[in-house]
Design an enzyme around this catalytic site. Sequence first.
Site: not given
Ligand code: GAL
Length: 353
Positions: A108, A179, A315
């Site tokens: 991210h 998210h 997402e």
């Molecule tokens: C998602 C990701 C997960 C985890 C989450 C945040 O987008 O695929 O593995 O990192 O975000 O906790």
Amino acid sequence: MVIASDIEKFQTYLNGKPVSLYKLVNLKGNEVSLTNYGARIISIIVPDKFGVKTDVVLGFNSIEEYLNDNTYQGAAVGRFANRIAFGKFKLNGQEYKISQNLGEHCLHGGYEGFQSKVWDVIEQGDDYIEMTLFCPDGEDGFPGNLNVTCSYRLTINDELIFECKATSDADTVVNFTQHNYFNLMGEGTGDILKHKLKIFSTKYDEQVEGNICISDPVSVSGTPFDFSGEKLIGQDIHSSHPQMRLGHGYDHNYHINDFDGSVKLVASVLADNGINLKVKSNQPCCQLYTFNWADGSQTGKSGNKYHKFGAFCLEPQLAPNAPNRPSFNKSVLRKGEVFQTVIIHSFGVEDKN
Ligand code: GAL
């Protein structure tokens, strides 16, 4: 539930910038609360089939709790959503080393992702808010000064429209998403395993250790990853399929059918209380994540602990690790061009049969 009187728990200064709580209300009286810290959604309140107002996203009651959150609750995600393998990529023949904030990988966008930034609110109305963010060249190792604008609008039809657009003064790579952790039965009420899910996709990315996508997508047919017809999220979640083991549940990327760059229906979810969520986007892919890493250490708005499978995230995004996957690399933002992600969360009620 977060109510207006809680605003003082969100009013503060971080890095010299004002942070606050904002509320969008539509003509039906349905509402969304958010903060400019991370451009995060705090609550989305819509009626179920009996008219009971239900808060359908996870979140917290104070800014302190968001500062301690490492799960990206409700946040705008960038400058590069999902993983970039081994924290490096090549662009215009040059190798860039970026932050490795998740083991050897970049998750991210690294340490300075959008979720931890105070956005400047530049426009605000009853049902609309627009914020901007400047990400300097070299931050987390990414090239280009990035100017980002993100907005949320709640329409009369209970659609929450998220738009995130950016320009850069040098060629770079970007990938944006949003998210929210959804539980359509109500935040903190238990798991989401009985929610019915359909994803408009017949192909997903298999992963290697570290949730890394490196190969071409494969068919979901005959696997627990097939949501191309409606299926309960929990139906196959305990399967011993190696991909399910690697993800500790669903944490996988789907390639949306017939992607053409227009805003399309990506997924649809229905809960026992009749609340139906439709996710639409102009992005080619979508991550399904079932909060597999929740360990009960977070306590949510209503005082309940957040446990594994207590929410789902959908997402919309570009392909994970796109800069290192030439056939799926739509992530290059050229100097002077505009990159735009649109994600629409549309709420309604219907009967679940
Ligand atoms: C998602 C990701 C997960 C985890 C989450 C945040 O987008 O695929 O593995 O990192 O975000 O906790």
